[in-house]
Scaffold this motif. Sequence first.
Motif, PDB file in Angstrom:
ATOM      1  N   LYS A 102       0.835  -1.193   0.000  1.00 13.43           N
ATOM      2  CA  LYS A 102       0.000   0.000   0.000  1.00 13.43           C
ATOM      3  C   LYS A 102       0.874   1.250   0.000  1.00 13.43           C
ATOM      4  O   LYS A 102       2.000   1.234   0.501  1.00 13.43           O
ATOM      5  CB  LYS A 102      -0.917   0.000   1.221  1.00 13.43           C
ATOM      6  N   ALA A 103       0.341   2.327  -0.562  1.00  8.48           N
ATOM      7  CA  ALA A 103       1.068   3.592  -0.593  1.00  8.48           C
ATOM      8  C   ALA A 103       1.266   4.123   0.824  1.00  8.48           C
ATOM      9  O   ALA A 103       0.423   3.937   1.708  1.00  8.48           O
ATOM     10  CB  ALA A 103       0.308   4.610  -1.433  1.00  8.48           C
ATOM     11  N   GLY A 104       2.408   4.776   1.045  1.00  7.18           N
ATOM     12  CA  GLY A 104       2.653   5.437   2.318  1.00  7.18           C
ATOM     13  C   GLY A 104       3.085   4.534   3.451  1.00  7.18           C
ATOM     14  O   GLY A 104       3.023   4.934   4.619  1.00  7.18           O
ATOM     15  N   VAL A 105       3.527   3.310   3.139  1.00  6.98           N
ATOM     16  CA  VAL A 105       3.968   2.387   4.189  1.00  6.98           C
ATOM     17  C   VAL A 105       5.203   2.942   4.898  1.00  6.98           C
ATOM     18  O   VAL A 105       6.141   3.425   4.255  1.00  6.98           O
ATOM     19  CB  VAL A 105       4.284   0.999   3.590  1.00  6.98           C
ATOM     20  N   MET A 106       5.209   2.860   6.214  1.00  5.88           N
ATOM     21  CA  MET A 106       6.368   3.283   6.991  1.00  5.88           C
ATOM     22  C   MET A 106       7.343   2.107   7.139  1.00  5.88           C
ATOM     23  O   MET A 106       6.933   0.991   7.456  1.00  5.88           O
ATOM     24  CB  MET A 106       5.926   3.759   8.376  1.00  5.88           C
ATOM     25  N   HIS A 107       8.609   2.361   6.911  1.00  3.93           N
ATOM     26  CA  HIS A 107       9.627   1.327   7.013  1.00  3.93           C
ATOM     27  C   HIS A 107      10.408   1.460   8.314  1.00  3.93           C
ATOM     28  O   HIS A 107      10.552   2.571   8.840  1.00  3.93           O
ATOM     29  CB  HIS A 107      10.602   1.413   5.831  1.00  3.93           C
ATOM     30  N   PRO A 108      10.940   0.368   8.836  1.00  2.95           N
ATOM     31  CA  PRO A 108      11.784   0.466  10.036  1.00  2.95           C
ATOM     32  C   PRO A 108      13.099   1.173   9.707  1.00  2.95           C
ATOM     33  O   PRO A 108      13.517   1.243   8.546  1.00  2.95           O
ATOM     34  CB  PRO A 108      12.021  -0.998  10.404  1.00  2.95           C
ATOM     35  N   LYS A 109      13.753   1.691  10.720  1.00  2.00           N
ATOM     36  CA  LYS A 109      15.045   2.335  10.509  1.00  2.00           C
ATOM     37  C   LYS A 109      16.174   1.313  10.393  1.00  2.00           C
ATOM     38  O   LYS A 109      17.209   1.587   9.786  1.00  2.00           O
ATOM     39  CB  LYS A 109      15.336   3.308  11.647  1.00  2.00           C
ATOM     40  N   LYS A 110      15.944   0.122  10.982  1.00  2.00           N
ATOM     41  CA  LYS A 110      16.969  -0.919  10.948  1.00  2.00           C
ATOM     42  C   LYS A 110      16.302  -2.279  11.028  1.00  2.00           C
ATOM     43  O   LYS A 110      15.282  -2.442  11.684  1.00  2.00           O
ATOM     44  CB  LYS A 110      17.944  -0.761  12.124  1.00  2.00           C
ATOM     45  N   ILE A 111      16.883  -3.263  10.332  1.00  2.00           N
ATOM     46  CA  ILE A 111      16.426  -4.645  10.456  1.00  2.00           C
ATOM     47  C   ILE A 111      17.619  -5.544  10.796  1.00  2.00           C
ATOM     48  O   ILE A 111      18.753  -5.255  10.400  1.00  2.00           O
ATOM     49  CB  ILE A 111      15.724  -5.159   9.178  1.00  2.00           C
ATOM     50  N   GLU A 112      17.341  -6.610  11.533  1.00  2.00           N
ATOM     51  CA  GLU A 112      18.338  -7.609  11.884  1.00  2.00           C
ATOM     52  C   GLU A 112      17.790  -8.979  11.523  1.00  2.00           C
ATOM     53  O   GLU A 112      16.690  -9.335  11.944  1.00  2.00           O
ATOM     54  CB  GLU A 112      18.670  -7.548  13.377  1.00  2.00           C
ATOM     55  N   LEU A 113      18.533  -9.744  10.724  1.00  2.00           N
ATOM     56  CA  LEU A 113      18.068 -11.053  10.272  1.00  2.00           C
ATOM     57  C   LEU A 113      19.199 -12.071  10.313  1.00  2.00           C
ATOM     58  O   LEU A 113      20.335 -11.756   9.940  1.00  2.00           O
ATOM     59  CB  LEU A 113      17.527 -10.981   8.835  1.00  2.00           C
ATOM     60  N   ASP A 114      18.871 -13.277  10.761  1.00  2.00           N
ATOM     61  CA  ASP A 114      19.790 -14.412  10.671  1.00  2.00           C
ATOM     62  C   ASP A 114      19.418 -15.192   9.415  1.00  2.00           C
ATOM     63  O   ASP A 114      18.336 -15.775   9.337  1.00  2.00           O
ATOM     64  CB  ASP A 114      19.652 -15.296  11.909  1.00  2.00           C
ATOM     65  N   LEU A 115      20.319 -15.216   8.438  1.00  2.00           N
ATOM     66  CA  LEU A 115      20.041 -15.847   7.148  1.00  2.00           C
ATOM     67  C   LEU A 115      20.789 -17.175   6.993  1.00  2.00           C
ATOM     68  O   LEU A 115      21.079 -17.595   5.877  1.00  2.00           O
ATOM     69  CB  LEU A 115      20.419 -14.895   6.004  1.00  2.00           C
ATOM     70  N   ASN A 116      21.070 -17.834   8.116  1.00  2.00           N
ATOM     71  CA  ASN A 116      21.774 -19.116   8.053  1.00  2.00           C
ATOM     72  C   ASN A 116      21.052 -20.126   7.161  1.00  2.00           C
ATOM     73  O   ASN A 116      21.684 -20.888   6.436  1.00  2.00           O
ATOM     74  CB  ASN A 116      21.924 -19.700   9.461  1.00  2.00           C
ATOM     75  N   ASP A 117      19.719 -20.130   7.199  1.00  2.00           N
ATOM     76  CA  ASP A 117      18.945 -21.059   6.385  1.00  2.00           C
ATOM     77  C   ASP A 117      18.648 -20.526   4.990  1.00  2.00           C
ATOM     78  O   ASP A 117      18.205 -21.282   4.124  1.00  2.00           O
ATOM     79  CB  ASP A 117      17.611 -21.384   7.076  1.00  2.00           C
ATOM     80  N   THR A 118      18.857 -19.227   4.769  1.00  2.00           N
ATOM     81  CA  THR A 118      18.473 -18.601   3.491  1.00  2.00           C
ATOM     82  C   THR A 118      19.549 -17.646   2.980  1.00  2.00           C
ATOM     83  O   THR A 118      19.269 -16.485   2.664  1.00  2.00           O
ATOM     84  CB  THR A 118      17.152 -17.829   3.664  1.00  2.00           C
ATOM     85  N   PRO A 119      20.793 -18.085   2.849  1.00  2.00           N
ATOM     86  CA  PRO A 119      21.872 -17.159   2.482  1.00  2.00           C
ATOM     87  C   PRO A 119      21.720 -16.543   1.094  1.00  2.00           C
ATOM     88  O   PRO A 119      22.252 -15.453   0.838  1.00  2.00           O
ATOM     89  CB  PRO A 119      23.126 -18.040   2.560  1.00  2.00           C
ATOM     90  N   ASP A 120      20.987 -17.200   0.180  1.00  3.59           N
ATOM     91  CA  ASP A 120      20.825 -16.646  -1.162  1.00  3.59           C
ATOM     92  C   ASP A 120      19.954 -15.397  -1.188  1.00  3.59           C
ATOM     93  O   ASP A 120      19.854 -14.729  -2.228  1.00  3.59           O
ATOM     94  CB  ASP A 120      20.243 -17.701  -2.116  1.00  3.59           C
ATOM     95  N   LEU A 121      19.311 -15.068  -0.070  1.00  2.00           N
ATOM     96  CA  LEU A 121      18.494 -13.851   0.003  1.00  2.00           C
ATOM     97  C   LEU A 121      19.307 -12.642   0.468  1.00  2.00           C
ATOM     98  O   LEU A 121      18.816 -11.515   0.444  1.00  2.00           O
ATOM     99  CB  LEU A 121      17.314 -14.060   0.949  1.00  2.00           C
ATOM    100  N   ALA A 122      20.548 -12.860   0.879  1.00  2.00           N
ATOM    101  CA  ALA A 122      21.332 -11.788   1.493  1.00  2.00           C
ATOM    102  C   ALA A 122      21.526 -10.608   0.557  1.00  2.00           C
ATOM    103  O   ALA A 122      21.336  -9.443   0.948  1.00  2.00           O
ATOM    104  CB  ALA A 122      22.686 -12.330   1.945  1.00  2.00           C
TER     105      ALA A 122
END
Length: 409
Positions: free
Chosen positions: A275-295
């Motif tokens: 949707k238009a006008g979505v607010m985004h976080p200032k920072k994200i933290e993710l563990d990509l051990n299972d999904t490294p191809d998304l990095a």
Amino acid sequence: MKLSFRQPSISKFNLQITGSKSISNRYLILKAQFPNLELSGLSESDDTHVLYKAISTLDQKCDEIDIHHAGTAMRFLTAYLSSLPNLEVVLKGSKRMHERPIGILVEAMRELGGHLEYLGSEGFPPLKIYGKSIQKNKISIPANVSSQYITALMLIAPSFKNGLTIFLESKITSKPYLLMTAQALRSVGVEVDMHEEYIRVYPKTKIEPKTIAVESDWSSASYFYSCLALMDHGEFELSTFQKDSLQGDSKVAEFYKLFGIETQFKAGSIFISKKAGVMHPKKIELDLNDTPDLAQTIAVTCLGLDIACDLTGLHTLKVKETDRLVALKTEIEKFGAEVEITSESLKLSPKANLKESVSVKTYQDHRMAMAFAPLAIKVDLEILDPEVVSKSFPDFWEKIKVLGIQQNH
């Protein structure tokens, strides 16, 4: 290829995504063992074509198989060819492939009774393989290096007289890919026991005739999640996908909620919307051990949205088509942002106003090209060596052109 963005007149798109390379390549090894297995919807990727051609040429008693850049093919074939009695063949690849380690898998095959020799540096391709009938049924292997080593063993285990028990040393990397392998085996009638400490694959000599339809590739879908995240709003229908998918990268649907994207499943398709006008976080933290191809995809999305990110679990990225951590740092910093990397993590400190007309190197890595392409929605840029996408998604450039990303060669 220079990329720019022109806002399309519509905001709803229907896109067919190529079949999953990971699933396709697993089933090709199974079909080689069970000829009455039929496959539909196979990936159009270079990697799948290379593996299909390699298996097909075995009937012609070829002396050499060249898999070029196809890392999956190198690992799967190392195990498969070693288990074929009376075969003698050289397995080689590109210059970069000869820099990617294979030693753990080679040692595992040797312990099982296989005969493999290095033709270059110890622990790396090319290999001379003398196929043998495998009699042993137990092996221990590190589980924190590459899930493809374990998958390669699982896929050939049905042909062993007594099956195979694989004891897993250390924490499993990319566990969803092992679950995918187990599901592929079970789908053709092979019994598999999955445990944290070991995997048991039972012997199987014949299966009932069966046709398998290959699901589309979630890794490829991730680039369209990124495009939508970088747009103000829109809705894409992507097909063909399953809600209960065993592809690890299906977690992209969960991750991209952070960027305001909702995913719905309807009749074999996913509908992703913002949707238009979505607010985004200032920072994200993710563990990509299972999904490294998304990095790469996530890092570039954060770059485009001025979001700081801390991505961990990335230790396998150093031995991909390129050292993806170094490549990401180098190319992202061209846009003015700051990146810190370790052997298994990446921290991005973004910049609000990105530099324009940056030339992005792809390092013979398909995911570098596709991850950075959506950034054209925010700034004009150039992708060098764009044809590298054929490794996994040959018609990628045609697909994103529909979304308004213009290409000038």
